[in-house]
Design a protein around this motif. Sequence first.
Motif, mmCIF file in Angstrom:
data_model
loop_
_atom_site.group_PDB
_atom_site.id
_atom_site.type_symbol
_atom_site.label_atom_id
_atom_site.label_comp_id
_atom_site.label_asym_id
_atom_site.label_seq_id
_atom_site.Cartn_x
_atom_site.Cartn_y
_atom_site.Cartn_z
ATOM 1 N N GLY A 357 -29.234 -35.948 23.746
ATOM 2 C CA GLY A 357 -28.026 -36.328 24.470
ATOM 3 C C GLY A 357 -28.155 -36.079 25.953
ATOM 4 N N HIS A 358 -28.863 -35.004 26.308
ATOM 5 C CA HIS A 358 -29.074 -34.725 27.731
ATOM 6 C C HIS A 358 -30.076 -35.722 28.323
ATOM 7 C CE1 HIS A 358 -26.791 -31.040 28.463
ATOM 8 N NE2 HIS A 358 -27.159 -30.614 27.269
ATOM 9 N N ARG A 359 -29.836 -36.102 29.565
ATOM 10 C CA ARG A 359 -30.749 -36.976 30.297
ATOM 11 C C ARG A 359 -31.482 -36.131 31.335
ATOM 12 N NH1 ARG A 359 -25.906 -39.438 30.457
ATOM 13 N NH2 ARG A 359 -25.730 -39.089 32.716
ATOM 14 N N GLY A 360 -32.407 -35.359 30.862
ATOM 15 C CA GLY A 360 -33.140 -34.451 31.732
ATOM 16 C C GLY A 360 -33.312 -33.108 31.061
ATOM 17 N N VAL A 365 -28.829 -22.436 26.398
ATOM 18 C CA VAL A 365 -28.277 -22.683 25.072
ATOM 19 C C VAL A 365 -27.585 -21.420 24.584
ATOM 20 C CG1 VAL A 365 -30.420 -22.016 23.895
ATOM 21 C CG2 VAL A 365 -28.802 -23.541 22.744
ATOM 22 N N ALA A 366 -26.491 -21.578 23.829
ATOM 23 C CA ALA A 366 -25.767 -20.427 23.281
ATOM 24 C C ALA A 366 -25.034 -20.848 22.023
ATOM 25 C CB ALA A 366 -24.761 -19.880 24.307
ATOM 26 N N PHE A 367 -25.051 -19.978 21.003
ATOM 27 C CA PHE A 367 -24.247 -20.167 19.801
ATOM 28 C C PHE A 367 -22.875 -19.543 20.012
ATOM 29 C CE2 PHE A 367 -28.420 -20.654 17.863
ATOM 30 C CZ PHE A 367 -28.209 -21.601 16.869
ATOM 31 N N THR A 372 -20.534 -21.857 14.602
ATOM 32 C CA THR A 372 -20.171 -23.234 14.276
ATOM 33 C C THR A 372 -20.360 -24.182 15.452
ATOM 34 O OG1 THR A 372 -17.877 -22.687 14.812
ATOM 35 C CG2 THR A 372 -18.528 -22.562 12.503
ATOM 36 N N LEU A 373 -20.567 -23.662 16.646
ATOM 37 C CA LEU A 373 -20.797 -24.491 17.828
ATOM 38 C C LEU A 373 -22.067 -24.043 18.528
ATOM 39 C CD1 LEU A 373 -17.233 -24.710 19.478
ATOM 40 C CD2 LEU A 373 -18.410 -26.500 18.182
ATOM 41 N N LEU A 374 -22.711 -25.007 19.169
ATOM 42 C CA LEU A 374 -23.882 -24.737 19.989
ATOM 43 C C LEU A 374 -23.621 -25.384 21.334
ATOM 44 C CD1 LEU A 374 -26.830 -23.560 19.641
ATOM 45 C CD2 LEU A 374 -27.543 -25.932 19.364
ATOM 46 N N ALA A 375 -23.740 -24.604 22.407
ATOM 47 C CA ALA A 375 -23.496 -25.122 23.753
ATOM 48 C C ALA A 375 -24.814 -25.190 24.513
ATOM 49 C CB ALA A 375 -22.510 -24.228 24.508
ATOM 50 N N THR A 376 -24.972 -26.244 25.316
ATOM 51 C CA THR A 376 -26.181 -26.413 26.121
ATOM 52 C C THR A 376 -25.803 -26.810 27.541
ATOM 53 O OG1 THR A 376 -26.367 -28.734 25.437
ATOM 54 C CG2 THR A 376 -27.591 -27.088 24.147
ATOM 55 N N ALA A 377 -26.715 -26.558 28.466
ATOM 56 C CA ALA A 377 -26.502 -26.906 29.871
ATOM 57 C C ALA A 377 -27.728 -27.638 30.377
ATOM 58 C CB ALA A 377 -26.263 -25.645 30.700
ATOM 59 N N GLY A 378 -27.512 -28.705 31.171
ATOM 60 C CA GLY A 378 -28.649 -29.525 31.554
ATOM 61 C C GLY A 378 -28.692 -29.948 33.005
ATOM 62 N N ASP A 379 -29.864 -30.495 33.347
ATOM 63 C CA ASP A 379 -30.106 -30.976 34.700
ATOM 64 C C ASP A 379 -29.310 -32.234 35.002
ATOM 65 O OD1 ASP A 379 -31.397 -30.735 37.157
ATOM 66 O OD2 ASP A 379 -33.010 -32.093 36.587
ATOM 67 N N ALA A 383 -22.611 -30.084 30.413
ATOM 68 C CA ALA A 383 -22.725 -29.113 29.327
ATOM 69 C C ALA A 383 -22.327 -29.851 28.060
ATOM 70 C CB ALA A 383 -21.814 -27.921 29.564
ATOM 71 N N ARG A 384 -23.064 -29.617 26.988
ATOM 72 C CA ARG A 384 -22.787 -30.323 25.746
ATOM 73 C C ARG A 384 -22.487 -29.344 24.628
ATOM 74 N NH1 ARG A 384 -23.680 -35.668 25.125
ATOM 75 N NH2 ARG A 384 -24.478 -36.761 26.951
ATOM 76 N N LEU A 385 -21.620 -29.779 23.717
ATOM 77 C CA LEU A 385 -21.294 -29.000 22.521
ATOM 78 C C LEU A 385 -21.763 -29.756 21.287
ATOM 79 C CD1 LEU A 385 -17.701 -27.663 23.275
ATOM 80 C CD2 LEU A 385 -19.798 -26.340 23.160
ATOM 81 N N TYR A 386 -22.396 -29.013 20.386
ATOM 82 C CA TYR A 386 -22.806 -29.561 19.101
ATOM 83 C C TYR A 386 -22.092 -28.747 18.025
ATOM 84 C CZ TYR A 386 -26.558 -31.564 21.925
ATOM 85 O OH TYR A 386 -27.267 -32.235 22.877
ATOM 86 N N GLU A 387 -21.495 -29.437 17.073
ATOM 87 C CA GLU A 387 -20.727 -28.777 16.024
ATOM 88 C C GLU A 387 -21.538 -28.710 14.742
ATOM 89 O OE1 GLU A 387 -16.230 -29.058 14.245
ATOM 90 O OE2 GLU A 387 -17.362 -30.909 14.412
ATOM 91 N N ARG A 388 -21.531 -27.541 14.109
ATOM 92 C CA ARG A 388 -22.231 -27.363 12.838
ATOM 93 C C ARG A 388 -21.385 -27.984 11.731
ATOM 94 N NH1 ARG A 388 -22.894 -23.548 8.655
ATOM 95 N NH2 ARG A 388 -25.062 -23.149 8.111
ATOM 96 N N ARG A 389 -21.958 -28.906 11.023
ATOM 97 C CA ARG A 389 -21.243 -29.595 9.960
ATOM 98 C C ARG A 389 -22.052 -29.538 8.677
ATOM 99 N NH1 ARG A 389 -19.466 -34.986 13.418
ATOM 100 N NH2 ARG A 389 -17.855 -33.987 14.659
#
Length: 725
Positions: A357-360, A365-367, A372-379, A383-389
């Motif tokens: 999802g990140h372009r770069g 990263v942090a749980f 249930t969520l994973l957060a990421t930070a990018g160039d 910042a993106r959130l991914y949900e555990r399903r």
Amino acid sequence: MWLVRTLLSWDRFGRECTAPDYGAAELDEWYERWAAITAARPTRRRTPAAAPASTSSEDQGADNEAVPAPSILEPAGIEASAAPRLVHRFVEFAALQALTGYKSSVLAVAFSPDGTLLATAGHDGAQLWDPATRQPVGDPLTGPPGSVFAVAFSPAGTLLATADHDGAQLWDPATRQPVGDPLTGHRGPVRAVAFSPAGTLLATTGDDGTVRLWDPATRQLVGDPLTGHRGAVFAVAFSPDGTLVATASFDGTVRLWDPATRQLVGNRLTKHQGSVYAVAFSPDGTLVATASFDGTVRLWDAVTRQPLGNPLIDHEGSVYAVAFSPAGTLLATTGDDGTVRLWDPATRQLVGDPLTGHRGAVFAVAFSPAGTLLATAGDDGMARLYERRALPLPLPSGESLAMRALVHAVQQGHQVALPAIEAKYPVFAVAFSPAGTLLATAGHDRTVRLWDPVTRQLVGNPLTGHQGPVRAVAFSPAGTLLATTGDDGTVRLWDPATREPVGNPLTGHQGPVHAVAFSPDSTLLATTGYDGTARLWNPATRQPVGLVGNPPTGHQGPDHAVAFSPDSTLLATTGYDGTARLWNPATRQLVGDPLTGHQGAVYAVAFSPEGSLLATAGLDGTVRLWDPATRQLVGDPLTGHQGPVHAVAFSPAGTLLASVDESTVRLWDAATRELVGSALAGHRGVVVAVAFSPDGTLLATASFDGTVRLWTTRVTASRAFPRVP
């Protein structure tokens, strides 16, 4: 390219200027150089992992002047044929809406301890978000102009630390206002910040190659800086028990320090072939994960400081961040290739496909605390959130009719009873180890037994020593200690690995000891007893800290149950006088008025994982939910039990509440306070204990009938799936 853009954010006179935009023509020459370097790297092939190479004293002990020269030309890969562990087969992380608003790189992310806030930081400053709505909370934190490189919440969630060019700053997350003056002393930018598990120390690292420890309360430096790194220190992490600090540096090494003495512990970790950008401890403190410019992630034994297996090498390009899931069963890594990858630390195998999802490059990263969520930070400025399903369970057409029926029942969310553990004597207590690999039981036969919850087989010989029935068991947060209490008036500590006692029994109670609990920060052990007292102990020294309350506990009659809040700032006790009481463990004084409403003795107490609810249960057959902050009842009592309720437990995600009575187990939706499914029946005697496994997929119950029963939980509910993978 993030490093290039960062370097270009200063002009040749050392003044800050605007960095080139991502994809700017100015970066083409740099990108071509990077592409040439990457092309020159050897191809990483997935081959069967070899045994760990022996490590010489020269490798670990020599304080080399320069970064070790590259010597691993063809790193061994990951065995492709190895199947992932069952715990990972039915879950995936799905991308949610990105958090936007930054105009340039986002460099850091951190969840608050209760999971209600997400902090991000980057070249545009720091911002708080609501991870549920994915909306910003208030205005950005206004500090000195320029980049913010790191963020970290204190264990209690009352402070937020940020790192920037000028130093570190503490903030009040509630008001978003700075707390005191900046913490200065580093010569150059501060790159990383981390609080100790007890919240009594703040570690900062910087481009000057030093690590500094601060008292967050006074904002004063504690001792001299930790020196030894020969280059910028990019990352810092405390071990879960607070006895170690790990640092990672531009010099290609990772160092472990004793924060009490501020001395180096053992030799350096030197296997990486380039700068080390990230370091993290596993939740049980047994593993250290590191990530490097060399494109690898390494796992180390935190005690021996030796590498475990071969490096994890699936990323293309540098790896910038590592994070363990709350139960330690997943490791997330991010890198230059713009992906997030999930690994099983036990097998060192990839879990599922990369998260994209990140372009770069992805820098952080942090749980979430619930996993249930994973957060990421990018160039790419997002910042993106991914949900555990949960994934639907496949119906195995080739299996027997019974197996297909079982899978279908679990897929439909029905609780399924597994074969019981036959203990033969009444069982009074049950507890899972933090890793979920052991189940401890205690009972009338004066022993404590450890079981494998998967095979339901006994692990080693019983733990003996109590001179009477054993009433309670509890694992320390790191899983390195097991505490037991009994009718003989003693509290005993054991090493679960060796099943040997640790020190002499703790004495002081005058009569049976009913309950035991470790504080989440591992600094205290609480016990309650028939003598009407609650006592605090130091589990490290095994010395008494003192009695709770003046007069002790204030309960009129025996104390029955005890529990710490998730942030270790509250201690709850219950008694035969029909009340529950909240205490400040630091001062051992009562917090507010007693919680009243039960008609008779209160047998059980439990905090929800995020600390917003307190559950109590007792002789009157009801379960009551309270707001610990206001000490007010939340909704009507939960009714339906046919007799006294002896125990309660929240699921790791906080979505379910289990309660047990004379013969049945009931599950409740903690948010709606509605019964979930039918009562679980099967015990032929009073059920007195209940516990969820750390991943939330199993529920263990103990009974006077001499059995421990294991039940599957609703593993397919997408929002109520267990807290951690």
